[in-house]
Design a protein around this motif. Structure first.
Motif, PDB file in Angstrom:
ATOM      1  N   THR A   1       0.837  -1.197   0.000  1.00  0.00           N
ATOM      2  CA  THR A   1       0.000   0.000   0.000  1.00  0.00           C
ATOM      3  C   THR A   1       0.876   1.253   0.000  1.00  0.00           C
ATOM      4  O   THR A   1       0.530   2.268  -0.631  1.00  0.00           O
ATOM      5  N   ALA A   2       2.017   1.192   0.689  1.00  0.00           N
ATOM      6  CA  ALA A   2       2.940   2.329   0.674  1.00  0.00           C
ATOM      7  C   ALA A   2       3.513   2.542  -0.727  1.00  0.00           C
ATOM      8  O   ALA A   2       3.675   3.685  -1.180  1.00  0.00           O
ATOM      9  N   MET A   3       3.825   1.455  -1.415  1.00  0.00           N
ATOM     10  CA  MET A   3       4.305   1.572  -2.790  1.00  0.00           C
ATOM     11  C   MET A   3       3.246   2.193  -3.691  1.00  0.00           C
ATOM     12  O   MET A   3       3.552   3.008  -4.574  1.00  0.00           O
ATOM     13  N   ASN A   4       1.985   1.830  -3.469  1.00  0.00           N
ATOM     14  CA  ASN A   4       0.919   2.417  -4.265  1.00  0.00           C
ATOM     15  C   ASN A   4       0.840   3.922  -4.031  1.00  0.00           C
ATOM     16  O   ASN A   4       0.691   4.708  -4.984  1.00  0.00           O
ATOM     17  N   ALA A   5       0.928   4.329  -2.779  1.00  0.00           N
ATOM     18  CA  ALA A   5       0.873   5.753  -2.459  1.00  0.00           C
ATOM     19  C   ALA A   5       2.029   6.511  -3.101  1.00  0.00           C
ATOM     20  O   ALA A   5       1.859   7.621  -3.607  1.00  0.00           O
ATOM     21  N   ALA A   6       3.189   5.915  -3.090  1.00  0.00           N
ATOM     22  CA  ALA A   6       4.372   6.597  -3.625  1.00  0.00           C
ATOM     23  C   ALA A   6       4.385   6.638  -5.151  1.00  0.00           C
ATOM     24  O   ALA A   6       4.846   7.616  -5.747  1.00  0.00           O
ATOM     25  N   LEU A   7       3.864   5.601  -5.814  1.00  0.00           N
ATOM     26  CA  LEU A   7       4.079   5.435  -7.244  1.00  0.00           C
ATOM     27  C   LEU A   7       2.820   5.471  -8.098  1.00  0.00           C
ATOM     28  O   LEU A   7       2.908   5.299  -9.317  1.00  0.00           O
ATOM     29  N   MET A   8       1.633   5.677  -7.505  1.00  0.00           N
ATOM     30  CA  MET A   8       0.394   5.619  -8.298  1.00  0.00           C
ATOM     31  C   MET A   8       0.444   6.618  -9.456  1.00  0.00           C
ATOM     32  O   MET A   8       0.841   7.767  -9.300  1.00  0.00           O
ATOM     33  N   THR A   9       0.031   6.127 -10.630  1.00  0.00           N
ATOM     34  CA  THR A   9      -0.008   6.964 -11.826  1.00  0.00           C
ATOM     35  C   THR A   9      -1.361   6.883 -12.512  1.00  0.00           C
ATOM     36  O   THR A   9      -1.961   7.889 -12.853  1.00  0.00           O
ATOM     37  N   GLY A  10      -1.866   5.662 -12.762  1.00  0.00           N
ATOM     38  CA  GLY A  10      -3.156   5.504 -13.406  1.00  0.00           C
ATOM     39  C   GLY A  10      -4.288   5.506 -12.390  1.00  0.00           C
ATOM     40  O   GLY A  10      -4.082   5.585 -11.182  1.00  0.00           O
ATOM     41  N   GLY A  11      -5.519   5.412 -12.928  1.00  0.00           N
ATOM     42  CA  GLY A  11      -6.685   5.376 -12.063  1.00  0.00           C
ATOM     43  C   GLY A  11      -7.628   6.532 -12.338  1.00  0.00           C
ATOM     44  O   GLY A  11      -7.347   7.405 -13.170  1.00  0.00           O
ATOM     45  N   VAL A  12      -8.762   6.534 -11.642  1.00  0.00           N
ATOM     46  CA  VAL A  12      -9.775   7.570 -11.852  1.00  0.00           C
ATOM     47  C   VAL A  12     -10.285   8.106 -10.523  1.00  0.00           C
ATOM     48  O   VAL A  12     -10.120   7.476  -9.469  1.00  0.00           O
ATOM     49  N   PHE A  13     -10.919   9.288 -10.621  1.00  0.00           N
ATOM     50  CA  PHE A  13     -11.604   9.895  -9.486  1.00  0.00           C
ATOM     51  C   PHE A  13     -13.062  10.091  -9.872  1.00  0.00           C
ATOM     52  O   PHE A  13     -13.377  10.660 -10.924  1.00  0.00           O
ATOM     53  N   ILE A  14     -13.953   9.566  -9.023  1.00  0.00           N
ATOM     54  CA  ILE A  14     -15.393   9.687  -9.255  1.00  0.00           C
ATOM     55  C   ILE A  14     -16.008  10.362  -8.033  1.00  0.00           C
ATOM     56  O   ILE A  14     -15.792   9.935  -6.895  1.00  0.00           O
ATOM     57  N   TYR A  15     -16.788  11.416  -8.295  1.00  0.00           N
ATOM     58  CA  TYR A  15     -17.457  12.111  -7.203  1.00  0.00           C
ATOM     59  C   TYR A  15     -18.905  12.359  -7.604  1.00  0.00           C
ATOM     60  O   TYR A  15     -19.186  12.955  -8.650  1.00  0.00           O
ATOM     61  N   VAL A  16     -19.848  11.878  -6.768  1.00  0.00           N
ATOM     62  CA  VAL A  16     -21.270  12.062  -7.014  1.00  0.00           C
ATOM     63  C   VAL A  16     -21.839  12.905  -5.872  1.00  0.00           C
ATOM     64  O   VAL A  16     -21.830  12.475  -4.716  1.00  0.00           O
ATOM     65  N   PRO A  17     -22.337  14.112  -6.187  1.00  0.00           N
ATOM     66  CA  PRO A  17     -22.840  14.995  -5.132  1.00  0.00           C
ATOM     67  C   PRO A  17     -24.088  14.439  -4.440  1.00  0.00           C
ATOM     68  O   PRO A  17     -24.738  13.505  -4.915  1.00  0.00           O
TER      69      PRO A  17
END
Length: 436
Positions: free
Chosen positions: A147-163
């Motif tokens: 999980t620490a590696m993910n925090a340090a190196l994350m590049t791809g992925g998405v952000f979804i926000y529904v009000p």
């Protein structure tokens, strides 16, 4: 400091990438703090699976730059193969080797205040929202080495926000394709559904060409009071990919989350699907199907943790192991003190085809409150010889008979998956793997 034995990933490189992407200082600091702890943290310890000799650290993050296109038809045939074009609708993000190459959103989403964009863009344009939820309640960046590696190196992925009070009628879909030899794919998905909202999100992890060597994936889902989230995922990463995937949910009062997961990777995989039922009346339903082939080793842990009163959690997992594959299915229903009137139920079933295939189902109930109900069921076994004899006596070959048995064993779960496009994709993937 570098990531374990990978000298290419150090503080200077992480800082450089952060500056290149115009990331805010808070995210750069988060990355560097996580990187600093990587070497001192331990690997996760999934029950009954030893992963200390799995290679999670030798990779390159130089995945190249993929061509951006303006229409689905312009995507490469290798990527289009994984798209359910009947269900793409108007809200789709495609990433190739962690770069966004195609995106389209329904006009009404923006009008309602819905955010659906790649994480790199969201960090710049919606930084305060991302900061509020990223590595907050569902996943701790310091939880373990990966999980620490993910925090340090994350590049791809998405952000979804529904009000609040917004209902998204069209499923939001993301395809994460990968092909870079010796590459490391570090994805992070952040989904937030505010109070009394609803959304369906479907993601696919797919490989073409050589596929990446390491996939490190984290998804955080935050479900507000009275909100509803359907989360579908179909994973089909390649045989040479070592995968660590965490999908977590945090559910408030009267919130509801449904997981529909088809984990069909061909390589060694550790998967953690955890839901925290925080509020009273919260609900979680987690369904998973998988097929193990070749010599792959897989560990699937599903945990539903009850904190709220009158909370409900259901787990249903079916897996088929063929060849010399090994599959461990851990199901945990944990009801905390004061979570009165809660209910937890789980079923794990494993079918082994072949003398060298191995499977293990481990249903666990951990109950710290008296006024609750809970139950579990599990079975592990080989194919019934009488079934095979009956089918083959009707002129069906052994290969075809095994294919029919696989479909019949998994279909009761597939039919209950709450997302139609996931059901369709799952049947297609099961057919492909069953024919091997």
């Amino acid at each position: 400091m570098s990531v374990e034995t990978n000298p290419m990933i150090g503080a200077e490189e992480v800082q450089k990438r952060s500056e290149l992407n115009n990331e805010p200082k808070w995210l750069s600091d988060l990355r560097l703090a996580a990187l600093e702890k990587v070497e001192s943290l331990e690997l996760p310890k999934p029950d009954k699976t030893k992963i200390h000799n799995w290679d999670f650290v030798n990779f390159t993050q130089d995945l190249g730059q993929s061509k951006v296109v303006t229409a689905v038809d312009e995507l490469s045939a290798d990527i289009r193969e994984y798209l359910d074009e009947d269900a793409t609708g108007n809200s789709l993000i495609v990433q190739d080797n962690a770069s966004t190459v195609y995106q389209t959103n329904a006009t009404e989403l923006a009008d309602k205040g819905v955010i659906f964009k790649d994480l790199a863009t969201a960090v710049v344009e919606n930084g305060d929202l991302v900061k509020k939820y990223l590595f907050s309640e569902a996943v701790d960046q310091d939880e373990n080495k990966l999980t620490a590696m993910n925090a340090a190196l994350m590049t791809g992925g998405v952000f979804i926000y529904v009000p609040k009070n917004v209902h998204v009628e069209v499923p939001l879909q993301a395809l994460y394709a990968s092909s870079k030899e010796n590459g490391g794919l570090f994805n992070h998905v952040l989904l937030v559904a505010e109070d009394n909202s609803s959304v369906t999100y479907v993601e696919n992890y797919a490989a073409y060409g050589d596929g990446v060597k390491v996939a490190n994936v984290v998804a955080e889902v935050y479900v507000g009071s009275g909100a509803r989230v359907s989360f579908g995922g179909v994973d089909t990463l390649s045989e040479g990919t070592t995968t660590y995937i965490v999908r977590r949910g945090h559910v408030e009062r009267d919130g509801r989350i449904e997981w529909a997961l088809g984990q069909m990777n061909d390589g060694d995989t550790v998967a953690d699907n955890t839901t925290y039922l925080i509020g009273d009346g919260s609900f979680a339903d987690a369904k998973l199907v998988t097929i193990g082939t070749g010599t792959q080793k897989q560990n699937f842990t599903t945990l539903i943790k009850h904190y709220g009163k009158h909370s409900e959690g259901y787990i249903l997992k079916h897996g088929v192991m063929t060849g010399r594959a090994l599959g461990i299915f851990n199901g945990i229903s944990k009801i905390e003190k004061a979570a009165t009137k809660s209910h937890g139920e789980q079923t794990e079933r494993v079918l082994m085809l072949g003398e060298r295939a191995r499977g293990d189902a481990n249903p666990i109930l951990l109950i710290d409150e008296d006024d609750v109900t809970a139950g579990h069921a599990a079975s592990v076994g080989r194919i019934d010889p009488l079934q095979m004899f009956y089918l083959m006596s009707r002129g069906i070959s052994r290969t075809e008979a095994e294919r029919l048995v696989i479909h019949g064993f998994l279909e009761p779960v597939v039919a209950q998956l709450p997302v139609e496009s996931v059901r369709k994709q799952m049947r297609s993937v099961i057919e492909r793997k069953a024919q091997r």
